[in-house]
Design a protein around this motif. Structure first.
Motif, short mmCIF file in Angstrom:
data_model
loop_
_atom_site.label_atom_id
_atom_site.label_comp_id
_atom_site.label_asym_id
_atom_site.label_seq_id
_atom_site.Cartn_x
_atom_site.Cartn_y
_atom_site.Cartn_z
N LEU A 52 0.82 -1.21 0.00
CA LEU A 52 0.00 0.00 0.00
C LEU A 52 0.86 1.26 0.00
O LEU A 52 0.45 2.31 -0.54
CB LEU A 52 -0.93 0.00 1.22
CG LEU A 52 -2.09 -1.00 1.20
CD1 LEU A 52 -2.82 -0.98 2.54
CD2 LEU A 52 -3.06 -0.67 0.06
N ALA A 53 2.05 1.17 0.59
CA ALA A 53 2.92 2.35 0.72
C ALA A 53 3.77 2.61 -0.52
O ALA A 53 4.28 3.72 -0.70
CB ALA A 53 3.82 2.19 1.94
N LEU A 54 3.94 1.61 -1.38
CA LEU A 54 4.84 1.75 -2.52
C LEU A 54 4.51 2.93 -3.43
O LEU A 54 5.43 3.63 -3.89
CB LEU A 54 4.87 0.46 -3.33
CG LEU A 54 5.63 -0.71 -2.69
CD1 LEU A 54 5.63 -1.92 -3.61
CD2 LEU A 54 7.05 -0.32 -2.33
N PRO A 55 3.22 3.21 -3.74
CA PRO A 55 2.93 4.34 -4.62
C PRO A 55 3.45 5.68 -4.09
O PRO A 55 3.72 6.60 -4.87
CB PRO A 55 1.40 4.34 -4.71
CG PRO A 55 1.01 2.91 -4.47
CD PRO A 55 1.99 2.43 -3.44
N ALA A 56 3.58 5.80 -2.77
CA ALA A 56 4.04 7.07 -2.18
C ALA A 56 5.56 7.15 -2.07
O ALA A 56 6.09 8.21 -1.72
CB ALA A 56 3.41 7.24 -0.79
N MET A 57 6.24 6.06 -2.38
CA MET A 57 7.69 6.03 -2.18
C MET A 57 8.42 7.06 -3.05
O MET A 57 9.40 7.67 -2.61
CB MET A 57 8.23 4.64 -2.47
CG MET A 57 8.11 3.68 -1.30
SD MET A 57 8.97 4.28 0.18
CE MET A 57 10.66 4.38 -0.43
N LYS A 58 7.95 7.26 -4.29
CA LYS A 58 8.63 8.21 -5.17
C LYS A 58 8.58 9.62 -4.60
O LYS A 58 9.56 10.36 -4.67
CB LYS A 58 8.01 8.18 -6.57
CG LYS A 58 8.39 6.95 -7.37
CD LYS A 58 8.17 7.14 -8.87
CE LYS A 58 6.72 7.31 -9.21
NZ LYS A 58 6.50 7.36 -10.68
N ASN A 59 7.44 9.99 -4.01
CA ASN A 59 7.32 11.31 -3.40
C ASN A 59 8.23 11.43 -2.18
O ASN A 59 8.81 12.50 -1.93
CB ASN A 59 5.88 11.59 -3.00
CG ASN A 59 4.98 11.82 -4.21
OD1 ASN A 59 5.45 12.25 -5.26
ND2 ASN A 59 3.70 11.51 -4.06
N ILE A 60 8.37 10.36 -1.43
CA ILE A 60 9.25 10.36 -0.27
C ILE A 60 10.70 10.58 -0.71
O ILE A 60 11.44 11.37 -0.11
CB ILE A 60 9.11 9.05 0.52
CG1 ILE A 60 7.72 8.96 1.15
CG2 ILE A 60 10.19 8.94 1.60
CD1 ILE A 60 7.43 7.65 1.84
N LEU A 61 11.09 9.90 -1.78
CA LEU A 61 12.46 10.06 -2.27
C LEU A 61 12.69 11.46 -2.82
O LEU A 61 13.76 12.04 -2.65
CB LEU A 61 12.74 9.02 -3.37
CG LEU A 61 12.83 7.56 -2.90
CD1 LEU A 61 13.11 6.65 -4.08
CD2 LEU A 61 13.90 7.39 -1.83
N ARG A 62 11.66 12.02 -3.48
CA ARG A 62 11.80 13.37 -4.03
C ARG A 62 11.94 14.42 -2.92
O ARG A 62 12.52 15.48 -3.14
CB ARG A 62 10.59 13.72 -4.90
CG ARG A 62 10.53 12.99 -6.23
CD ARG A 62 9.53 13.65 -7.16
NE ARG A 62 9.28 12.86 -8.36
CZ ARG A 62 8.22 12.11 -8.55
NH1 ARG A 62 7.29 12.03 -7.61
NH2 ARG A 62 8.07 11.43 -9.67
N SER A 63 11.39 14.12 -1.76
CA SER A 63 11.43 15.09 -0.66
C SER A 63 12.79 15.15 0.02
O SER A 63 13.05 16.05 0.81
CB SER A 63 10.35 14.76 0.37
OG SER A 63 10.66 13.56 1.08
N LEU A 144 18.07 5.21 -5.13
CA LEU A 144 16.98 4.27 -4.86
C LEU A 144 15.89 4.32 -5.92
O LEU A 144 15.22 3.32 -6.16
CB LEU A 144 16.39 4.56 -3.48
CG LEU A 144 17.33 4.38 -2.29
CD1 LEU A 144 16.61 4.67 -0.99
CD2 LEU A 144 17.91 2.97 -2.27
N ALA A 145 15.72 5.46 -6.56
CA ALA A 145 14.66 5.59 -7.57
C ALA A 145 14.88 4.63 -8.73
O ALA A 145 13.92 4.19 -9.37
CB ALA A 145 14.60 7.02 -8.07
N ARG A 146 16.13 4.28 -9.01
CA ARG A 146 16.43 3.38 -10.13
C ARG A 146 15.94 1.96 -9.87
O ARG A 146 15.81 1.16 -10.80
CB ARG A 146 17.93 3.37 -10.41
CG ARG A 146 18.47 4.70 -10.91
CD ARG A 146 19.96 4.62 -11.18
NE ARG A 146 20.29 3.63 -12.20
CZ ARG A 146 21.52 3.28 -12.53
NH1 ARG A 146 22.55 3.83 -11.91
NH2 ARG A 146 21.73 2.38 -13.48
N SER A 147 15.66 1.64 -8.62
CA SER A 147 15.20 0.29 -8.29
C SER A 147 13.69 0.17 -8.25
O SER A 147 13.16 -0.87 -7.88
CB SER A 147 15.78 -0.14 -6.94
OG SER A 147 15.27 0.70 -5.89
N GLU A 148 12.99 1.23 -8.67
CA GLU A 148 11.52 1.28 -8.53
C GLU A 148 10.82 0.06 -9.13
O GLU A 148 9.87 -0.47 -8.55
CB GLU A 148 10.98 2.55 -9.19
CG GLU A 148 9.47 2.69 -9.09
CD GLU A 148 8.94 3.91 -9.80
OE1 GLU A 148 7.70 4.10 -9.82
OE2 GLU A 148 9.76 4.69 -10.34
#
Length: 237
Positions: A52-63, A144-148
């Motif tokens: 459930l949390a995976l979709p928000a991970m990109k925003n977390i990394l961007r922050s 980490l974004a490259r492992s999405e």
């Protein structure tokens, strides 16, 4: 996956992993890679919650700031942002997550020093993808974004694998409300042990290392997986 050791040389093993590391521990336990596996301990690695949390991970990394002007600022940011709630733990774990910026010529690195008390705030604000990394002495070691594309595979199916392993099982979480439906039912049936560490964040073992150590020690003692080498050591009561 075949065994990693010859049977006669395989030492008794307990696998312990946090988050993605917990998922890896589960996959290894279920694969039969370790013939003398005694127990699996996973820390805040829950399939339902993670998926459930995976979709928000990109925003977390961007922050996250793209870099830091000093190691101390990286440590401060990790605590101020709430990623780690224990400054002492942050001083141990953060240095391994960053590295000297390879884009800065060596003779220029000495000129990048802290000049403002508000450096942490400034670094948090400089998150634009167009921000030049040469402004930072330290950058993140791993992108980490490259492992999405691999994220779902890390956690998909780990609940069933965790429950199916014949080894003793311990799940450490911040509260029973973290358990998904399948784990809640299995926990009520006594299929695994649960350790609760309240008031900790996702990095449970860093926020409350002594409590996590006590839970694991008590678990190993209860199931006679190990015993004290030093009689003066105090097991948790």
């Amino acid at each position: 996956m075949g065994t990693l050791f010859e049977t006669e040389s395989m030492p008794p093993l307990v696998l312990v992993g946090h988050s993605m590391g917990g998922a890896i521990a589960v996959h290894l336990a279920e694969s039969g890679a370790f013939s003398s596996l005694l127990a699996v301990v996973i820390i805040d690695a829950i399939e339902g919650t993670a998926m459930l949390a995976l979709p928000a991970m990109k925003n977390i990394l961007r922050s996250r700031p793209p870099g830091f002007s000093s190691l101390e600022n990286a440590i401060k940011w990790s605590v101020i942002s709430g990623q780690i709630r224990n400054l002492e733990s942050a001083r141990v774990s953060v240095p391994g997550q960053i590295c000297l910026n390879s884009q800065i010529p060596h003779h220029q690195k000495i000129s990048i020093v802290d000049t403002s008390e508000d450096i942490i705030k400034e670094e948090e604000e400089e998150t634009s993808q167009t921000q030049s990394l040469v402004n930072f002495l330290y950058t993140w070691r791993a992108d980490l974004a490259r492992s999405e594309k691999f994220w779902p595979g890390w956690f998909h199916g780990i609940t069933a694998k965790f429950l199916s392993t014949s080894a003793m099982k311990l799940l450490i979480v911040t509260g029973l409300d973290k358990l998904d439906t399948e784990l809640t039912i299995a926990q009520m049936q006594g299929k695994f042990q649960v350790g609760i560490v309240p008031f900790a964040g996702h990095n449970v073992h860093e926020d409350a290392p002594e409590k996590v150590a006590e839970i694991i020690a008590d678990f190993l003692k209860r199931f006679k997986i190990c015993s004290r080498l030093n009689k003066s050591c105090r097991w948790p009561s």
